[in-house]
Design a protein around this motif. Structure first.
Motif, PDB file in Angstrom:
ATOM      1  N   LEU A  54       0.821  -1.212   0.000  1.00 37.57           N
ATOM      2  CA  LEU A  54       0.000   0.000   0.000  1.00 37.57           C
ATOM      3  C   LEU A  54       0.857   1.265   0.000  1.00 37.57           C
ATOM      4  O   LEU A  54       0.511   2.262  -0.645  1.00 37.57           O
ATOM      5  CB  LEU A  54      -0.952   0.000   1.195  1.00 37.57           C
ATOM      6  CG  LEU A  54      -2.078  -1.038   1.152  1.00 37.57           C
ATOM      7  CD1 LEU A  54      -2.926  -0.955   2.417  1.00 37.57           C
ATOM      8  CD2 LEU A  54      -2.963  -0.840  -0.081  1.00 37.57           C
ATOM      9  N   ALA A  55       1.972   1.247   0.735  1.00 42.26           N
ATOM     10  CA  ALA A  55       2.840   2.431   0.778  1.00 42.26           C
ATOM     11  C   ALA A  55       3.465   2.709  -0.577  1.00 42.26           C
ATOM     12  O   ALA A  55       3.482   3.853  -1.054  1.00 42.26           O
ATOM     13  CB  ALA A  55       3.924   2.238   1.838  1.00 42.26           C
ATOM     14  N   VAL A  56       3.980   1.678  -1.221  1.00 44.10           N
ATOM     15  CA  VAL A  56       4.612   1.863  -2.535  1.00 44.10           C
ATOM     16  C   VAL A  56       3.562   2.224  -3.575  1.00 44.10           C
ATOM     17  O   VAL A  56       3.786   3.098  -4.427  1.00 44.10           O
ATOM     18  CB  VAL A  56       5.384   0.594  -2.944  1.00 44.10           C
ATOM     19  CG1 VAL A  56       5.879   0.705  -4.384  1.00 44.10           C
ATOM     20  CG2 VAL A  56       6.564   0.367  -2.001  1.00 44.10           C
ATOM     21  N   ALA A  57       2.403   1.565  -3.539  1.00 39.90           N
ATOM     22  CA  ALA A  57       1.354   1.851  -4.515  1.00 39.90           C
ATOM     23  C   ALA A  57       0.868   3.288  -4.412  1.00 39.90           C
ATOM     24  O   ALA A  57       0.584   3.936  -5.423  1.00 39.90           O
ATOM     25  CB  ALA A  57       0.187   0.885  -4.331  1.00 39.90           C
ATOM     26  N   ALA A  58       0.771   3.807  -3.183  1.00 41.04           N
ATOM     27  CA  ALA A  58       0.235   5.156  -2.986  1.00 41.04           C
ATOM     28  C   ALA A  58       1.286   6.242  -3.155  1.00 41.04           C
ATOM     29  O   ALA A  58       0.988   7.332  -3.659  1.00 41.04           O
ATOM     30  CB  ALA A  58      -0.399   5.274  -1.601  1.00 41.04           C
ATOM     31  N   HIS A  59       2.531   5.975  -2.752  1.00 38.38           N
ATOM     32  CA  HIS A  59       3.523   7.051  -2.676  1.00 38.38           C
ATOM     33  C   HIS A  59       4.816   6.776  -3.436  1.00 38.38           C
ATOM     34  O   HIS A  59       5.667   7.664  -3.514  1.00 38.38           O
ATOM     35  CB  HIS A  59       3.861   7.325  -1.208  1.00 38.38           C
ATOM     36  CG  HIS A  59       2.664   7.614  -0.361  1.00 38.38           C
ATOM     37  ND1 HIS A  59       1.902   8.752  -0.518  1.00 38.38           N
ATOM     38  CD2 HIS A  59       2.066   6.890   0.633  1.00 38.38           C
ATOM     39  CE1 HIS A  59       0.905   8.740   0.346  1.00 38.38           C
ATOM     40  NE2 HIS A  59       0.972   7.615   1.051  1.00 38.38           N
ATOM     41  N   GLY A  60       4.963   5.579  -3.976  1.00 37.30           N
ATOM     42  CA  GLY A  60       6.175   5.270  -4.717  1.00 37.30           C
ATOM     43  C   GLY A  60       6.200   5.928  -6.083  1.00 37.30           C
ATOM     44  O   GLY A  60       5.162   6.293  -6.638  1.00 37.30           O
ATOM     45  N   SER A  61       7.391   6.069  -6.626  1.00 33.13           N
ATOM     46  CA  SER A  61       7.523   6.586  -7.986  1.00 33.13           C
ATOM     47  C   SER A  61       7.086   5.510  -8.970  1.00 33.13           C
ATOM     48  O   SER A  61       6.985   4.329  -8.614  1.00 33.13           O
ATOM     49  CB  SER A  61       8.980   6.962  -8.250  1.00 33.13           C
ATOM     50  OG  SER A  61       9.796   5.791  -8.250  1.00 33.13           O
ATOM     51  N   PRO A  62       6.792   5.878 -10.218  1.00 29.99           N
ATOM     52  CA  PRO A  62       6.437   4.847 -11.211  1.00 29.99           C
ATOM     53  C   PRO A  62       7.488   3.757 -11.312  1.00 29.99           C
ATOM     54  O   PRO A  62       7.147   2.566 -11.442  1.00 29.99           O
ATOM     55  CB  PRO A  62       6.307   5.648 -12.507  1.00 29.99           C
ATOM     56  CG  PRO A  62       5.920   7.024 -12.058  1.00 29.99           C
ATOM     57  CD  PRO A  62       6.656   7.240 -10.772  1.00 29.99           C
TER      58      PRO A  62
END
Length: 388
Positions: A86-94
């Motif tokens: 959830l953290a990467v999906a919401a706030h990670g770069s492409p």
């Protein structure tokens, strides 16, 4: 508000219940000791449950974690989904999403979190990343130094999501440059002490993204929520909501065992379940579980709907902390002398309930933080009215 699960969420919950019920048996949990169960983790990932959380949302994850809590299954499900998927999906770069999400979904990437402000982790730019005096937000590659005393599931992790002293979020691969020392907790969460000494890290998200107003100076409490919370505030609120859902499951599992026991156990020719005192104690526990569940559902629903939910996450955390410990004490008490047996399955629920209470911060601390947040929100509303 409608907390009714979608068809997809209900199907995922039912599948999780079957897998946890089949593989997280008391015998397997005893064999796992204080570590996790790799076979169960493989089964969950092979069924697509970890990867599905991206589509199921936080409410879907809460439903799945309830099923884990019922069996106290020893897998890094909550931590990987909250601090990883959830953290990467919401706030990670492409680029981060493309690189990390497939591995998280298939279980080859396991993520734990060190974001609660236990230690002062300092971040500096990696060599060649920036000139002296530039904003910290201008670099994506850094080096972290500091110690976090306790990180649940660290011994299973391939990556750690770390919050620095200015509340920037960093992904740190667990390599030889990262110190991991085993720490045994109340519950068997494969925890460890994290030591960083110039460990290489990458910022979660793109360079130049503001990490929120709270980054101006370090402090111990999250900021007043905004319609678009900082990555740190969002991850912290997500974790509180998810682990509250886990506590609802732990309590439900404890109470279910207690109900089965008092219906089977007889005293003076009558089942214990016919005693009014037993019935009242069980009814109070049931109401506590429902309070944990509904507050967690509301916080999760609001996040999925794109609404502010920091106060709702704290409310769920308070109920999970305060009511959760009452429920697991009740479960153990209603077992009578059997509840004092450290090898009895209900004792495992007691340990998890107490550990979740501590992990969420304890009821008094959470309540104080909630009160301060409500006061700050009201002050902000009054200021906006005055300016208008």
């Amino acid at each position: 508000m409608d907390f009714t699960p979608t068809e997809e969420q209900a199907a995922a919950r039912d599948l999780a219940a079957r897998i946890f019920g089949d593989l997280a048996t008391p015998e397997r949990l005893t064999a796992a000791g204080t570590g996790s169960d790799p076979e169960l983790w493989k089964a969950l990932c092979a069924a697509g449950l970890v990867g599905a959380v991206e589509e199921l949302g936080l409410l879907g994850l809460v439903l799945l974690l309830e099923e884990q809590g019922r069996t106290t299954a020893q897998v890094p499900f909550a931590s990987t989904c909250v601090y990883g998927l959830l953290a990467v999906a919401a706030h990670g770069s492409p680029e981060q999403r493309a690189r990390l999400l497939p591995g998280i979904g298939d279980g080859s990437v396991v993520v734990c979190g060190a974001v609660s402000g236990q230690g002062g982790v300092r971040a500096r730019a990696a060599r060649g990343e920036r000139e002296e005096g530039e904003s910290q937000r201008a670099f994506t590659r850094g080096e972290l130094s500091g110690t976090v005393p306790v990180v649940p599931w660290l011994r299973d992790a391939t990556h750690v999501l770390v919050a620095d002293e200015q509340r920037g979020l960093w992904l740190v691969p667990v390599t030889d440059a990262v110190g991991v020392e085993a720490v045994e907790l109340t519950a068997p969460w494969a925890a460890g002490r994290l030591t960083l000494d110039g460990a290489p890290a990458e910022r979660l998200g793109a360079a130049g993204v503001d990490v929120g107003a709270e980054a101006q100076q370090p402090h111990s409490r999250p900021p007043t929520p905004t319609p678009t919370p900082s990555p740190y505030a969002d991850v912290l609120a997500t974790a509180r909501t998810a682990f509250a859902g886990l506590q609802a499951g732990v309590g439900a599992g404890s109470l279910a065992r207690a109900v089965a026991h008092v219906n089977a156990r007889e005293q003076f020719g009558r089942p214990l379940a016919t005693r009014q005192a037993v019935q009242l104690r069980a009814a109070d526990a049931h109401m506590d579980i429902e309070a944990i569940r509904v507050t967690a559902y509301e916080a999760a629903w609001r996040r999925d709907a794109g609404l502010p939910y920091a106060t709702h996450a704290l409310t769920a955390a308070w109920w999970a902390s305060e009511a959760g410990q009452r429920v697991v004490h009740t479960g153990q008490h209603l077992h009578g002398g059997a509840g004092a047996d450290l090898d009895h399955p209900v004792h495992r629920h007691f340990l998890w309930g107490r550990q979740l209470d501590a992990y969420l911060g304890g009821g008094g601390e959470v309540l104080q933080e909630l009160g301060e947040l409500i006061v700050s929100e009201e002050a902000e509303k009054e200021r906006e009215v005055g300016e208008g």
